[in-house]
Design a protein around this motif. Structure first.
Motif, PDB file in Angstrom:
ATOM      1  N   LEU C  14       0.830  -1.208   0.000  1.00  0.00           N
ATOM      2  CA  LEU C  14       0.000   0.000   0.000  1.00  0.00           C
ATOM      3  C   LEU C  14       0.861   1.254   0.000  1.00  0.00           C
ATOM      4  N   LEU C  15       2.027   1.149   0.614  1.00  0.00           N
ATOM      5  CA  LEU C  15       2.887   2.323   0.690  1.00  0.00           C
ATOM      6  C   LEU C  15       3.465   2.696  -0.664  1.00  0.00           C
ATOM      7  N   LEU C  17       1.617   3.406  -3.068  1.00  0.00           N
ATOM      8  CA  LEU C  17       0.712   4.419  -3.600  1.00  0.00           C
ATOM      9  C   LEU C  17       1.311   5.799  -3.380  1.00  0.00           C
ATOM     10  N   PRO C  18       1.030   6.692  -4.273  1.00  0.00           N
ATOM     11  CA  PRO C  18       1.531   8.057  -4.070  1.00  0.00           C
ATOM     12  C   PRO C  18       0.763   8.720  -2.935  1.00  0.00           C
ATOM     13  N   ILE C  19       1.461   8.943  -1.828  1.00  0.00           N
ATOM     14  CA  ILE C  19       0.735   9.427  -0.654  1.00  0.00           C
ATOM     15  C   ILE C  19       1.502  10.566   0.000  1.00  0.00           C
ATOM     16  N   THR C  20       0.777  11.315   0.745  1.00  0.00           N
ATOM     17  CA  THR C  20       1.407  12.394   1.510  1.00  0.00           C
ATOM     18  C   THR C  20       1.835  11.856   2.866  1.00  0.00           C
ATOM     19  N   ASN C  21       2.579  12.688   3.570  1.00  0.00           N
ATOM     20  CA  ASN C  21       3.109  12.257   4.863  1.00  0.00           C
ATOM     21  C   ASN C  21       2.013  11.920   5.858  1.00  0.00           C
ATOM     22  N   ARG C  22       0.979  12.739   5.845  1.00  0.00           N
ATOM     23  CA  ARG C  22      -0.072  12.528   6.845  1.00  0.00           C
ATOM     24  C   ARG C  22      -0.733  11.171   6.649  1.00  0.00           C
ATOM     25  N   ILE C  23      -1.045  10.852   5.387  1.00  0.00           N
ATOM     26  CA  ILE C  23      -1.672   9.546   5.142  1.00  0.00           C
ATOM     27  C   ILE C  23      -0.704   8.431   5.489  1.00  0.00           C
ATOM     28  N   LYS C  24       0.568   8.686   5.242  1.00  0.00           N
ATOM     29  CA  LYS C  24       1.581   7.686   5.603  1.00  0.00           C
ATOM     30  C   LYS C  24       1.510   7.376   7.090  1.00  0.00           C
ATOM     31  N   MET C  27      -1.784   5.530   7.922  1.00  0.00           N
ATOM     32  CA  MET C  27      -1.828   4.173   7.414  1.00  0.00           C
ATOM     33  C   MET C  27      -0.911   3.257   8.225  1.00  0.00           C
TER      34      MET C  27
END
Lengths: 111, 240, 518, 488, 77
Positions: C14-15, C17-24, C27
């Motif tokens: 899942l990591l 995925l292009p994600i921002t720090n907050r979602i990181k 998650m």
């Protein structure tokens, strides 16, 4: 009919000897043609039957030599000629690049 | 020290070759001991039935172009490969040759012999199924024409008469034609390269138009081999 | 039932995925917490079967011990991820997830194939964590990977021998190929002679990497040893030797991380002893010790990490920033120290007591006391530098909240287990019938600690000295040199001479003919 | 079963048409090449899915009198490899090859045609002819760059390979002399009554000839030279198909003509396994020394093919399955590695290990693919290389070649030493500013496709195994093969 | 009679081959090449193989020699 076979063996071994021991590139290619000729001779020899005729049956013949090795020999001749031509082209190229026909000078690739 | 090393190396090589020869002698000796006369039913079949089945008198041709025509396709490919390699190694534009002037006799002889060579080559090709010869040999004879031209008049002349592109085209057409003729067998419901089996009308044995597809296959191989060898030769000689 | 390991592995995917720090952050927290909850609700006795190639594999099998180990792994994973999430890059976080996930899968593996696959996956992911961490760790990672691969391969060879002897891959005591299993586990456990990777990696790698690695690498070795090699009595002495070696080496270090890594070797010695007794009491003690050890050693690593984070170095002098400047860290360090020293009412005490009870040979009993004594001595040095020696070093930056949080989380667990040691027994439904807080156990538990304080005061001069010269001899380096030299010589034979090659070829032909003729 | 013969003649036809298009219509190169590759893919898949039970196609309709093509699971597996590799490589080369584009594609198609012929034919002399087509065009592709090194490599390759061909031809002629036929099934029947010594010598000649083309040590010396300065998409096909085709032909000849009983009786199996062990140990040692990535991968190919040899020479069901599966897997893995190197070479002409420093951060996905493929080729789980290594080791242990199984593990360790070296260099940051030409999607996509197959076949090995499991049935017991080929 | 000729030809063949291999000058060995080829052709004819003989005469004795001559021409300058 053992002598021809012995000749084939001598030619074959001589060709192999030329290839593995001669330093001159053209000599090596000559070695290959000798080997190839010996193989063609072997092919014709194994097709031969004593007092047979050539496999061109415009009449009915008693004994006809085996046509298959002759066909194979034709194929081998053509293939051998092509391979020799490619080899010689490469030899010329090598001579242009390295300025020599000595095998031992072909040492840009090693390790 | 290095001299001894050299000697040893040479001795090693000779020993190797002698050992190889001895092994091959053993093979011949063993084969000689065997009774293998009875094992040629394939060739016996060819000899007894070949003329009837393929329609060609020259059994070598019938083997090459009918029973084992697939081999012939393979070796035609080998020549094409060799021609491709040589034309690859030598770019087309460079066309110079180390010129040697010959006497007038040579030029005349060349001019004189070219028609003969052409006729001989065509004869060998067309009568391949009747007499010794066939596509390969005839093709090679044909290829001697441009070679002679090149040798006597130089590459420029030869290539102005017979352009390299044309030769390449002829070679490719020969190869494609061989395969297309082979596919005729498929079209008529038999197998690839089928000839005797596909009933292309063997005709009357011994006539020119007989033996089904074999003469046409011969023609294809002939022009292919001729063009291919001419390309090989010209490429070699153009090499600076 | 979903396996917690799979949860982590899918988290790693899942990591991507292009994600921002907050979602990181969210998650990762969700995954770790989810894994903890899932592990907690696993039912012992459950198993899952899967057809692969021609084998029937059991990739997931739960029993009491594996549940407990999985639980502590999940707790450690949660703490470690929370601790390091601020520091490490996304790619490293992915690798950490793979690492934790495969460790958890190894714990729940029910057959040798799954065990090997995820064991190797641990090796790969941890090596890449080290390699990717920074530029100074490339060589370390290279070395680590090679050493671990040797372990993995000998495990694989052992598995093959076992498989050809028994005809199945089920996970029970070993019948064939014992030495290879031993090598594999010895490398994972950093046993003496195979230990060189451990201090090297833990001191060179960034501290958050060391935290993650220290939780799982050796402990998985212990767990697998418990599964495969329990009850080989002779190994108890080996554990003792390893531990004593660790004591000596730890005293001579000048880097705190190195000291901690040698201390891991000591602690693993306890577990080896417990497992090699083979009785239920011994193995349970070893596993409990594993739990406790994960808790306090992780806290210590984290605390040192905080020190490195705030001051930038991990020499003993820098420990002086503890105390007033880092209150939470200091408290956690103290709790962990008391735990590791085996002081009653702290967590290390209970498992040490069990192992001690399980031992019957006087030599081993005596050795265990010596080990406890050594451990306390080492950490007294630590404590001395942290709290008693005057230091002038100031902190550069404040520790991140997430680091403090991870630290505190584990400290709470330590205190709970220390006060109520029966918690672990209840969790695994094993009743050992030991009364931890009677006079006999209390006395024998506290004794080494007291002795060590006395010894520390007497021999302070030698103990706290900062040794500069390290005892360092690496036989592996010589082997590597031999390997390279052989290859060099061989490549010299390829000198480009065609004739030589052709002679080789013909000689081969003759040899072949001779071989086939006669 | 017309499709079987189309598998051989479609690439040849494409090559001939390309020859014409080179002269007159240069524009149609792209549609011709891609169109033919796509049709070829369809053909290959349809032939290989129809391979069970095996089918015979008689060229010319002569049955046993002429040349027969045979599609059995082993051949189908090989066609599957061509199917997997060919389209990606063609797409890759369309952008990668800049000069002599037409010649490159002509020769590539000729080579593929030759390989397909080698795979399908059931006739000994036909095998030799197609072998010659393959090695000649392959040698030409080595020389295509026309640099000093390329010419030298091509010459060495040609000399060695011709030497091998002559021994194969000698053995073929003697076989015809002894058996009176060239059909493999009939030869196998005739050979049952031959004296032991004669058969041994014949087998030695065959083995030597093919081993020269496979590159078993010490017959390998031409191989790294041929790889060093050749176009990299060709290297994919060379290591994936040309060398494998020689292995395939050797196995065909040995298992069908001589039969497993004779192989184990004469000790050929033991020799083969021992030879494989020696080969991969030395090849790994040599690979560690290389600085040129192409050479490194070439030595690694030698080692991997030694694993295949071990698997195939173990002589049991498991060994044949493992060896054949490794042929597939190695083609995929080495293909990925070479394509990645190709992208590096295309973007900044980096071919030495030290040149690729820091590229891991410039090409994150491509480098990740490289890591996956190299871990897979080392043989670590959960990638496909591990599965086959497991199968081969298990088979070797079962058949009593314990030492081979053990040394495969040692070899795994040795191969990690140099692949890890490359990976570590890839991820070492560098100060130097790198100028990069963008490789674009048409270079990236084939690479990523092959790389993802490494993972897919590692996790779901049953996909190809359903085909591969049928291979031993027709190789180990050649009577079944002979029965079908004779049309019984 | 034919046997004697045949055996003599065989001996000549071997002698030519040895000459080709062991002579120092390469042009000499290339000149010996067509001789070698022609002897082979005669042998083929005696062995009742006209097709092979023709091919050998044209390709091996003819064209291949020409190739060799070209090569020598190109390399010795």
């Amino acid at each position: 009919m053992v002598i021809p076979y012995v000749v084939v063996i001598i030619l074959f071994s001589l060709g192999i000897y030329t290839v593995i021991s001669k330093k001159n590139l053209i000599k090596m290619v000559i070695g290959f043609t000798i080997v190839e000729s010996s193989l063609i001779l072997l092919l014709i020899l194994i097709g031969y039957k004593p007092s047979g005729t050539a496999p061109i049956l415009d009449r009915q013949y008693e004994i006809v030599v085996d046509p298959i090795p002759q066909a194979l020999a034709l194929t081998t001749i053509i293939i051998g000629g092509s391979v020799t031509a490619v080899m010689l082209a490469l030899v010329i190229k090598i001579y242009k690049r390295y300025g020599t026909l000595n095998v031992d000078e072909l040492r840009k690739l090693r390790g | 020290m290095s001299k001894i090393n050299e000697r040893l190396k040479k001795l090693h090589t000779i020993a190797l070759v002698v050992a190889l020869a001895v092994f091959l002698l053993v093979v011949v000796y063993e084969i000689h001991n065997l009774d293998n006369n009875s094992k040629r039913y394939l060739s016996e079949h060819y000899i007894s039935e070949g003329v009837r089945e393929t329609g060609a008198i020259n059994l070598v041709t019938s083997v090459l172009y009918d029973y084992r025509a697939f081999d012939t396709l393979g070796e035609a490919t080998v020549i094409l490969t060799a021609a491709a390699i040589l034309s690859l190694l030598v770019p087309v534009s460079k066309a110079t040759m180390l010129g040697t002037k010959f006497s007038i006799i040579v030029y005349q002889t060349t001019k004189f012999s070219i028609p003969f060579l052409a006729v001989l080559g065509v004869h060998l090709i067309f009568f391949g199924h009747l007499s010794p010869g066939g596509g390969f040999v005839g093709g090679v004879v044909l290829s001697i024409i441009p070679i002679l031209l090149t040798i006597t008049y130089g590459v420029e002349f030869s290539e102005s008469k017979l352009k390299p592109a044309k030769k390449k085209l002829v070679e490719d057409i020969g190869a494609i034609g061989f395969i297309l003729l082979g596919l005729l067998g498929v079209v008529t419901g038999s197998n690839f390269l089928a000839n005797g089996q596909a009933n292309f009308g063997p005709g009357n044995t011994g006539e020119l138009i007989s033996a089904g597809l074999i003469p046409y296959l011969n023609v294809m191989i002939g022009i292919k081999v001729g063009a291919g060898l001419a390309i090989i030769f010209n490429s070699l000689i153009k090499e600076k | 039932m979903i396996t917690p390991g799979l949860l982590y592995l899918s988290g790693a995917l899942l990591l991507f995925l292009p994600i921002t720090n907050r979602i990181k952050y969210i998650m990762s927290f969700l995954i770790t917490a989810g894994a903890l909850i899932v592990t907690f609700y696993l039912i012992p006795g459950y198993s899952l079967e899967l057809d692969f190639l021609k084998y029937t594999l059991v990739p997931f099998k739960v029993d009491n011990i594996s549940k407990l180990t999985g639980l502590i792994f999940a707790v450690g994973g949660m703490a470690a991820v929370i601790y390091s999430i601020n520091l490490c890059s996304l790619s490293n976080l992915r690798l950490i997830f793979v690492f934790i996930g495969s460790a958890l899968t190894v714990v729940f593996a029910g057959d040798l194939f799954t065990l090997y696959v995820f064991w190797e996956l641990m090796t790969i992911s941890s090596s890449f964590i080290i390699i990717m961490a920074s530029d100074v760790t490339k060589k370390t990672g290279y070395f680590y990977f090679l050493v671990q691969l040797v372990g993995g391969l000998s495990l694989l060879w052992g598995i093959f021998l076992q498989y050809s002897a028994t005809g199945n891959l089920s996970l029970h005591a070993i019948e064939a190929g014992l030495p290879f299993f031993m090598i594999a586990i010895a490398i994972k456990l950093a046993f003496v002679g195979f230990h060189t990777w451990l201090p090297l990696v833990y001191s060179k790698a960034p501290f958050y990497v060391a935290v993650v690695l220290s939780i799982y690498t050796t402990k998985v070795g212990v767990y697998v040893m418990f599964r495969l090699l329990s009850g080989i009595n002779i190994l108890a002495y080996a554990g003792l030797i390893s531990a004593l070696f660790g004591v000596v080496m730890a005293l001579r270090q000048k880097q705190v991380l190195r000291l901690l890594s040698y201390s891991i070797i000591i602690q693993v010695g306890y577990m080896i002893m417990g497992i090699s007794i083979g009785t239920e009491e011994g193995t349970t003690g070893a596993i409990f010790h594993l739990v406790n050890h994960i808790l306090y050693k992780t806290v210590l690593f984290m605390a040192v990490g905080v020190v490195i984070y705030t001051t930038g170095k991990d020499s003993f002098e820098n420990l002086g920033v503890m105390g007033r400047k880092l209150p939470l860290t200091s408290i956690a360090t103290l709790v962990a120290f008391l735990g590791i020293a085996g002081v009653p009412f702290f967590n290390g005490y209970m498992s040490k007591t069990i192992i001690k009870d399980a031992l019957h040979e006087p030599l081993l009993k005596w050795g265990l006391d010596l080990m406890s004594f050594g451990t306390s001595l080492i950490f007294l040095k630590f404590i001395y530098y942290a709290f008693f020696k005057k230091s002038t070093i100031n902190i550069d930056k404040k520790p991140a909240i997430s680091m403090q949080f991870g630290l505190g989380f584990l400290t709470v667990f330590m205190i709970v287990i220390g006060i109520n040691p029966f918690l672990l027994e209840n969790l695994t439904t094993i009743n050992l019938g030991i009364n931890y807080f009677d006079k006999k156990h209390l006395l024998s538990g506290i004794q080494p600690f007291l002795w060590s304080i006395a010894a520390f005061i007497l021999l302070k001069k030698y103990v706290v000295k900062n040794y500069q010269r390290l005892l360092y001899y690496d036989g592996y380096r010589k082997m590597a040199k031999l390997f390279v030299a052989t290859g060099y010589k061989l490549s010299n034979y390829h000198d480009g001479k065609l004739n030589r090659y052709l002679v080789w070829a013909t000689s081969t032909l003759i040899v072949l003919l001779l071989l086939l003729m006669f | 079963m017309e499709a079987a013969v189309w598998v051989i003649i479609l690439p040849l036809l494409t090559a001939f048409f390309l020859g014409i298009s080179k002269l007159y219509f240069k524009k149609i190169l792209f549609p011709l090449v891609t169109g033919s590759a796509i049709i070829y893919l369809y053909l290959l898949i349809s032939v290989s899915t129809n391979s069970y039970p095996p089918k015979v196609y008689s060229v010319g309709g002569w049955g046993l009198l002429g040349i027969n093509l045979m599609v059995d699971p082993f051949a189908a597996m090989f066609l599957l490899i061509i199917a997997i590799l060919f389209l990606p490589v063609i797409l890759f080369s369309l952008k990668y090859i800049k000069i002599d584009k037409h010649d490159y594609f002509i020769l590539t198609y000729l080579m593929i045609g030759g390989i397909a012929g080698m795979v399908l034919t059931a006739d000994l002399f036909n095998l030799y002819v197609f072998l010659e087509v393959t090695s000649l065009s392959s040698c030409a592709l080595v020389a295509i760059k026309k640099t000093d090194k390329a010419i030298e490599g091509a010459f060495k390759y040609l000399i060695m390979s011709t030497l091998g061909s002559f021994f194969i031809l000698l053995a073929t002629i003697l076989t015809y002399h002894l058996a009176g036929t060239l059909n493999m099934a009939e030869i196998a029947l005739e050979f049952k009554e031959l004296p032991f010594k004669l058969k041994s010598i014949l087998m030695a000649l065959f083995v030597f000839g093919y081993a020269l083309k496979i590159g078993l040590i010490p017959l390998h010396a031409w191989l790294p030279d041929a790889y060093e300065d050749s176009p990299i998409p060709y290297n994919v096909l060379s290591s994936g198909l040309v060398m494998k085709a020689a292995v395939y032909a050797l196995i065909r000849v040995l298992y069908i003509i001589f039969g497993i009983d004779f192989l184990s009786e004469s000790g050929m199996l033991a020799i083969g396994v021992f030879w494989g062990v020696i080969t991969f140990i030395i090849a790994h040692l040599l690979a560690f020394q290389q600085t040129n990535l192409n050479r490194l991968l070439a030595y690694s190919s030698i080692a991997q093919i030694a694993y295949i040899t071990i698997g195939l020479f173990v002589g049991t069901d498991g060994g044949l399955i493992g060896g054949s599966f490794h042929i597939l897997n190695h083609a995929i893995m080495k293909g990925t590695l070479f394509l990645v190197i190709g992208i590096f070479y295309y973007s900044l002409s980096a071919i030495n290990i030290k040149d690729i420093k820091g590229l891991g951060y410039q090409f994150p996905i491509i480098s990740f693919t490289f890591v996956v493929a190299s871990l897979s080729i080392v043989g670590l789980p959960p990638f496909n290389g591990f599965i086959t290594k497991w199968l081969i080791i298990e088979a070797a242990l079962e058949a009593g070649f314990g030492y081979a199984a053990f040394f495969i593990l040692v070899g795994t360790f040795l191969s990690l030493t140099y692949y890890l070296k490359v990976i570590v260099t890839l991820y070492t940051k560098t100060e130097k500013k790198i100028v990069i030409k963008d490789p674009g999607l048409s270079l990236r996509l084939p690479t990523i496709f092959l790389g993802s197959l490494c993972i897919v076949f590692g996790i779901v090995p049953s996909l190809p195994l359903s085909l591969i499991n049928k291979i031993p049935q027709f190789l180990l017991d050649h009577s079944e093969y002979i029965r079908i080929l004779l049309g019984g | 009679m034919i046997n004697l000729i045949f055996n003599l030809l065989m001996i000549f063949l071997v002698i030519t081959a040895f000459f080709m291999v062991f002579t120092k000058d390469i042009s000499n060995s290339v000149i010996a090449l067509p001789v070698f080829g022609v002897i082979l052709v005669v042998i083929f004819v005696i062995l009742q193989a006209p097709d092979a003989a023709m091919a050998e005469a044209i390709i091996a004795a003819g064209l291949t020699t020409v190739f060799f001559v070209i090569t020598i021409n190109k390399t010795e300058y």
